[in-house]
Design a protein around this motif. Sequence first.
Motif, PDB file in Angstrom:
ATOM      1  N   HIS B 105       0.816  -1.224   0.000  1.00 51.97           N
ATOM      2  CA  HIS B 105       0.000   0.000   0.000  1.00 51.97           C
ATOM      3  C   HIS B 105       0.848   1.273   0.000  1.00 51.97           C
ATOM      4  CE1 HIS B 105      -3.418  -2.613   0.804  1.00 51.97           C
ATOM      5  NE2 HIS B 105      -4.194  -1.570   0.487  1.00 51.97           N
ATOM      6  N   GLY B 106       2.147   1.126   0.135  1.00 52.16           N
ATOM      7  CA  GLY B 106       2.975   2.330   0.030  1.00 52.16           C
ATOM      8  C   GLY B 106       3.837   2.618   1.246  1.00 52.16           C
ATOM      9  N   ALA B 107       3.835   1.754   2.244  1.00 54.73           N
ATOM     10  CA  ALA B 107       4.722   1.967   3.392  1.00 54.73           C
ATOM     11  C   ALA B 107       6.167   1.724   2.951  1.00 54.73           C
ATOM     12  CB  ALA B 107       4.350   1.022   4.527  1.00 54.73           C
ATOM     13  N   SER B 108       7.103   2.414   3.603  1.00 49.05           N
ATOM     14  CA  SER B 108       8.507   2.275   3.210  1.00 49.05           C
ATOM     15  C   SER B 108       9.106   0.999   3.796  1.00 49.05           C
ATOM     16  CB  SER B 108       9.321   3.466   3.708  1.00 49.05           C
ATOM     17  OG  SER B 108       8.720   4.663   3.286  1.00 49.05           O
ATOM     18  N   ASP B 109       8.698   0.661   5.022  1.00 51.63           N
ATOM     19  CA  ASP B 109       9.339  -0.473   5.691  1.00 51.63           C
ATOM     20  C   ASP B 109       8.496  -0.849   6.908  1.00 51.63           C
ATOM     21  OD1 ASP B 109      11.180  -2.426   6.298  1.00 51.63           O
ATOM     22  OD2 ASP B 109      12.910  -1.074   6.155  1.00 51.63           O
ATOM     23  N   TYR B 110       8.824  -1.944   7.554  1.00 47.36           N
ATOM     24  CA  TYR B 110       8.219  -2.248   8.850  1.00 47.36           C
ATOM     25  C   TYR B 110       9.294  -2.811   9.754  1.00 47.36           C
ATOM     26  CZ  TYR B 110       8.193  -7.235   7.752  1.00 47.36           C
ATOM     27  OH  TYR B 110       8.575  -8.503   7.445  1.00 47.36           O
ATOM     28  N   VAL B 111       9.158  -2.517  11.020  1.00 42.24           N
ATOM     29  CA  VAL B 111      10.130  -3.003  12.006  1.00 42.24           C
ATOM     30  C   VAL B 111       9.351  -3.655  13.144  1.00 42.24           C
ATOM     31  CG1 VAL B 111      11.942  -2.352  13.638  1.00 42.24           C
ATOM     32  CG2 VAL B 111      11.775  -1.181  11.432  1.00 42.24           C
ATOM     33  N   LEU B 112       9.696  -4.897  13.429  1.00 43.32           N
ATOM     34  CA  LEU B 112       9.031  -5.572  14.554  1.00 43.32           C
ATOM     35  C   LEU B 112       9.626  -5.065  15.864  1.00 43.32           C
ATOM     36  CD1 LEU B 112       8.991  -9.166  13.047  1.00 43.32           C
ATOM     37  CD2 LEU B 112       7.123  -7.488  13.101  1.00 43.32           C
ATOM     38  N   LYS B 113       8.753  -4.957  16.892  1.00 50.90           N
ATOM     39  CA  LYS B 113       9.226  -4.364  18.139  1.00 50.90           C
ATOM     40  C   LYS B 113      10.278  -5.227  18.829  1.00 50.90           C
ATOM     41  CE  LYS B 113       5.738  -1.031  19.375  1.00 50.90           C
ATOM     42  NZ  LYS B 113       4.524  -0.758  20.151  1.00 50.90           N
ATOM     43  N   ASP B 114      10.207  -6.570  18.594  1.00 53.09           N
ATOM     44  CA  ASP B 114      11.245  -7.399  19.204  1.00 53.09           C
ATOM     45  C   ASP B 114      12.514  -7.447  18.358  1.00 53.09           C
ATOM     46  OD1 ASP B 114      10.085  -8.771  17.189  1.00 53.09           O
ATOM     47  OD2 ASP B 114       9.940 -10.701  18.242  1.00 53.09           O
ATOM     48  N   ARG B 115      12.498  -6.749  17.247  1.00 53.72           N
ATOM     49  CA  ARG B 115      13.712  -6.609  16.419  1.00 53.72           C
ATOM     50  C   ARG B 115      14.037  -5.132  16.220  1.00 53.72           C
ATOM     51  NH1 ARG B 115      13.886 -11.446  13.105  1.00 53.72           N
ATOM     52  NH2 ARG B 115      13.453 -13.075  14.612  1.00 53.72           N
ATOM     53  N   LEU B 116      13.841  -4.375  17.279  1.00 58.26           N
ATOM     54  CA  LEU B 116      13.995  -2.913  17.183  1.00 58.26           C
ATOM     55  C   LEU B 116      15.402  -2.501  16.755  1.00 58.26           C
ATOM     56  CD1 LEU B 116      11.682  -1.057  17.525  1.00 58.26           C
ATOM     57  CD2 LEU B 116      12.372  -0.613  19.890  1.00 58.26           C
ATOM     58  N   GLY B 117      16.371  -3.423  16.834  1.00 59.00           N
ATOM     59  CA  GLY B 117      17.740  -3.143  16.402  1.00 59.00           C
ATOM     60  C   GLY B 117      17.800  -2.714  14.937  1.00 59.00           C
ATOM     61  N   ARG B 118      16.766  -3.133  14.209  1.00 58.24           N
ATOM     62  CA  ARG B 118      16.747  -2.778  12.793  1.00 58.24           C
ATOM     63  C   ARG B 118      16.255  -1.355  12.546  1.00 58.24           C
ATOM     64  NH1 ARG B 118      13.284  -3.812   9.215  1.00 58.24           N
ATOM     65  NH2 ARG B 118      14.326  -3.325   7.266  1.00 58.24           N
ATOM     66  N   LEU B 119      15.672  -0.742  13.569  1.00 58.09           N
ATOM     67  CA  LEU B 119      14.941   0.515  13.353  1.00 58.09           C
ATOM     68  C   LEU B 119      15.795   1.617  12.712  1.00 58.09           C
ATOM     69  CD1 LEU B 119      12.304   2.116  13.780  1.00 58.09           C
ATOM     70  CD2 LEU B 119      13.280   2.928  15.932  1.00 58.09           C
ATOM     71  N   ALA B 120      16.946   1.883  13.344  1.00 58.05           N
ATOM     72  CA  ALA B 120      17.778   2.983  12.851  1.00 58.05           C
ATOM     73  C   ALA B 120      18.176   2.736  11.393  1.00 58.05           C
ATOM     74  CB  ALA B 120      19.021   3.137  13.705  1.00 58.05           C
ATOM     75  N   PHE B 121      18.503   1.471  11.156  1.00 59.09           N
ATOM     76  CA  PHE B 121      18.892   1.108   9.799  1.00 59.09           C
ATOM     77  C   PHE B 121      17.739   1.300   8.820  1.00 59.09           C
ATOM     78  CE2 PHE B 121      19.130  -2.261   6.572  1.00 59.09           C
ATOM     79  CZ  PHE B 121      20.275  -1.831   5.914  1.00 59.09           C
ATOM     80  N   ALA B 122      16.530   0.860   9.233  1.00 65.90           N
ATOM     81  CA  ALA B 122      15.348   1.014   8.381  1.00 65.90           C
ATOM     82  C   ALA B 122      15.060   2.486   8.108  1.00 65.90           C
ATOM     83  CB  ALA B 122      14.138   0.354   9.042  1.00 65.90           C
ATOM     84  N   VAL B 123      15.212   3.283   9.176  1.00 64.18           N
ATOM     85  CA  VAL B 123      14.977   4.729   9.021  1.00 64.18           C
ATOM     86  C   VAL B 123      15.953   5.308   8.003  1.00 64.18           C
ATOM     87  CG1 VAL B 123      15.199   6.954  10.194  1.00 64.18           C
ATOM     88  CG2 VAL B 123      13.904   5.106  11.269  1.00 64.18           C
ATOM     89  N   SER B 124      17.234   4.931   8.122  1.00 63.17           N
ATOM     90  CA  SER B 124      18.221   5.520   7.222  1.00 63.17           C
ATOM     91  C   SER B 124      17.913   5.151   5.773  1.00 63.17           C
ATOM     92  CB  SER B 124      19.631   5.104   7.624  1.00 63.17           C
ATOM     93  OG  SER B 124      19.963   3.845   7.065  1.00 63.17           O
ATOM     94  N   TRP B 125      17.447   3.899   5.571  1.00 68.07           N
ATOM     95  CA  TRP B 125      17.100   3.492   4.207  1.00 68.07           C
ATOM     96  C   TRP B 125      15.864   4.208   3.692  1.00 68.07           C
ATOM     97  CZ3 TRP B 125      19.524   1.699   0.287  1.00 68.07           C
ATOM     98  CH2 TRP B 125      20.708   0.990   0.489  1.00 68.07           C
ATOM     99  N   ALA B 126      14.893   4.379   4.568  1.00 67.80           N
ATOM    100  CA  ALA B 126      13.655   5.059   4.171  1.00 67.80           C
ATOM    101  C   ALA B 126      13.952   6.512   3.784  1.00 67.80           C
ATOM    102  CB  ALA B 126      12.637   5.009   5.299  1.00 67.80           C
ATOM    103  N   LEU B 127      14.835   7.143   4.594  1.00 68.32           N
ATOM    104  CA  LEU B 127      15.187   8.543   4.300  1.00 68.32           C
ATOM    105  C   LEU B 127      15.893   8.638   2.955  1.00 68.32           C
ATOM    106  CD1 LEU B 127      16.478   9.811   7.760  1.00 68.32           C
ATOM    107  CD2 LEU B 127      14.306  10.368   6.638  1.00 68.32           C
ATOM    108  N   GLU B 128      16.809   7.693   2.751  1.00 66.80           N
ATOM    109  CA  GLU B 128      17.551   7.699   1.495  1.00 66.80           C
ATOM    110  C   GLU B 128      16.594   7.515   0.308  1.00 66.80           C
ATOM    111  OE1 GLU B 128      21.097   4.933   0.140  1.00 66.80           O
ATOM    112  OE2 GLU B 128      21.553   6.059   1.973  1.00 66.80           O
ATOM    113  N   GLY B 129      15.647   6.563   0.491  1.00 72.34           N
ATOM    114  CA  GLY B 129      14.651   6.317  -0.559  1.00 72.34           C
ATOM    115  C   GLY B 129      13.832   7.559  -0.861  1.00 72.34           C
ATOM    116  N   ALA B 130      13.421   8.257   0.214  1.00 71.68           N
ATOM    117  CA  ALA B 130      12.608   9.465   0.035  1.00 71.68           C
ATOM    118  C   ALA B 130      13.397  10.538  -0.696  1.00 71.68           C
ATOM    119  CB  ALA B 130      12.142   9.982   1.397  1.00 71.68           C
ATOM    120  N   GLN B 131      14.688  10.624  -0.306  1.00 72.19           N
ATOM    121  CA  GLN B 131      15.557  11.612  -0.942  1.00 72.19           C
ATOM    122  C   GLN B 131      15.702  11.318  -2.437  1.00 72.19           C
ATOM    123  OE1 GLN B 131      16.696  14.252   0.512  1.00 72.19           O
ATOM    124  NE2 GLN B 131      17.825  14.984  -1.282  1.00 72.19           N
TER     125      GLN B 131
END
Lengths: 148, 545
Positions: B105-131
């Motif tokens: 539907h258009g979300a950039s990514d999803y991060v499971l709460k028990d795998r929150l270690g991925r969050l920063a990485f997911a954010v950086s990729w999402a930002l790069e994608g948006a850019q």
Amino acid sequence: MVELRTILLAEDNRKDVELTLEAMAENNLANLIIVVKDGVEALEYLRCQGKFKLRKAGNPALVLLDIKMPRMDGIEVLRNIRSDNAFKRIPVVVLTSSREENDLINTYDLGVNAYVVKPVDFKQFIEAVKQIGSFWAVLNELPPEKSF
Amino acid sequence: MENIVESNTLLNVLCLEDDLKDAELINEMLVDAGYLVSMDIAEGEREYAEFLKGRNYDIILSDNSLPGFDAFSALRLALALKPEIPFICVSGTIGEEKAVELLKHGASDYVLKDRLGRLAFAVSWALEGAQNKKEKQKAEQELIIANKELIFQNEEKEKRTIELLKALEHAEESDHLKTAFLHNISHEIRTPMNAIVGFSALLCEPDLPHEKYKHFTDIIIQSSDHLLSIISDIISIATLEAGQEKISEKEIDLNSTLKSMHEQFLQKVSVKTEYLNLKCLLPESQLSIISDETKLVQVLSNLIGNSLKFTKQGYVNFGYLVKESVLEFFVEDTGIGIPPEMHQEIFNRFRQVDGTAQQFGGSGLGLSISKAYVDLMGGKMWLSSELGKGSTFYFTIPYKRTQNIPLSDNQSVDKIKTEFKTAKTLLIAEDEDSNFLLLEQILSGLNINIIRAVNGIEAVNICKTNQGVDLVLMDIKMPLMNGYEATKQIKSFMPNLPVIAQTAYSTNLDKNRALECGCKDFISKPINRGLLISKIKAQLYIPST
């Protein structure tokens, strides 16, 4: 409660990062994994510079280092780590797709703690990272901090 | 702190999360990853919508299980309001399948709460994608603009091409007309030339009877006149084409000009008087106007000549009407008429109604010259005509009246043409013989003795030696010494001797200069007879009645 120390992952390939993170999670390693995309960012993290200026002080428990990265390659990062008194004892594991003899020799000369070639197979890759994680973050005893 | 701002890692986060502990954890993870986080936490739908409308965020981090709200609704709202902001679902409960659905539907990514270690990485990729998306859009926008620019340039080029094609067509048309013109002119010149050459040769025959001799000579003279008129037409066209034709306006007596034209035509065409009628419709006292007499006469002559040529029965009338600020001239005939489709065409060069050239002759230049002259004089020319019934040509010129009302040649001359009781002596300074003869003729019978000087120096000397001079008529442009200088010198020793300047220079500037030099009055050439006499009488203190 003893705070878990972070793991620094220097890797420019997104898929490898995702796989590494997945493997660590499956291993139930709760360590915070900081991902950087090149050698310059890796050193900035260690030195608390640039965007890591405000991070909590302290060295990571482990540095997982790719060799081929933009701006600064893994060998150069390793050289910097080993020549700096503040970082010289940090365990560094090279995780690379390169089997080149030169890379092996250079990294060992520079004092790398382990050299792992990334398995091409997805499951084997996960397994390799799991083993690295459980050995270096759990089994291995870290040198005391601030004792240089 | 300055360095932090410079390092450009300020991250504006909208966090949709009803568990504040989780929000805090998310914040911490991002800070650890090196982001300078500014986070708004929305605990429900309303807050989320308000935040979304109010500020621009770098990223949206959304929980999935909120009371009465979920990540799907949050995503829909975000895409509707701020589609450019990357959206990451951070959830402990969302299953793999739902998460993949969310990505579709258009979300950039999803991060499971028990795998929150991925969050920063997911954010950086999402930002790069948006850019990247932003840059792509910008590039596309620039491409569209560049494309539009190219299309515009193309259109301009097409326009230019069409213009060039038109110009080429025009040039070809013009070329075609010139060829037609040369052809026409060649024929027109050859016709009278043929007569001149042929009959001249015949004159050499010995034993030629006298009446034949007379007849041939007449033909030669007529043909020569015809040839001359064609040549002057060609010269007029050439002058007009070169932009050399200038207007020279003078004071003219319109009625007398028209009357003399009427007389000339009557003689020339030897028709009955009632056949060519002059209709003057203005009181004579108002008929002194400023205009270019030569051109006016040429235009009228051409129109009258045409009308006479094409009218075998009925009449030709000409004259004028005053219409506000213009004089409207007309030449009306009961001739063959002009078909409607030719009413505009006929003013073009070399255009004649088809077949008329063969039947009636003519170069096809007269009307186009006439129209050009009228344009030059500041007027318009048009016509109305009905085939077989006749034509009326109209043209206008600006109605410029003179300030002083002169006495008309024909009407008042008799009154003022009374002899001086005592003989008067007039010095006429005039270098041109013909002009002098004309003046002499005008002043004859008035009991005036005339002395002539042919330049300024002679005029001054005559005044010095001959004390009996009563008045000087002073030409301005003369050899050796001009009229201005001569007047000044004469005035130095005979301050009371009246001097009237007479010259072809006719502007107010010329007039003022003459008056400054000491002239009492000023009359411009061509000399109006009545006006001259009245001015002379005024200077000699004799009432004109």
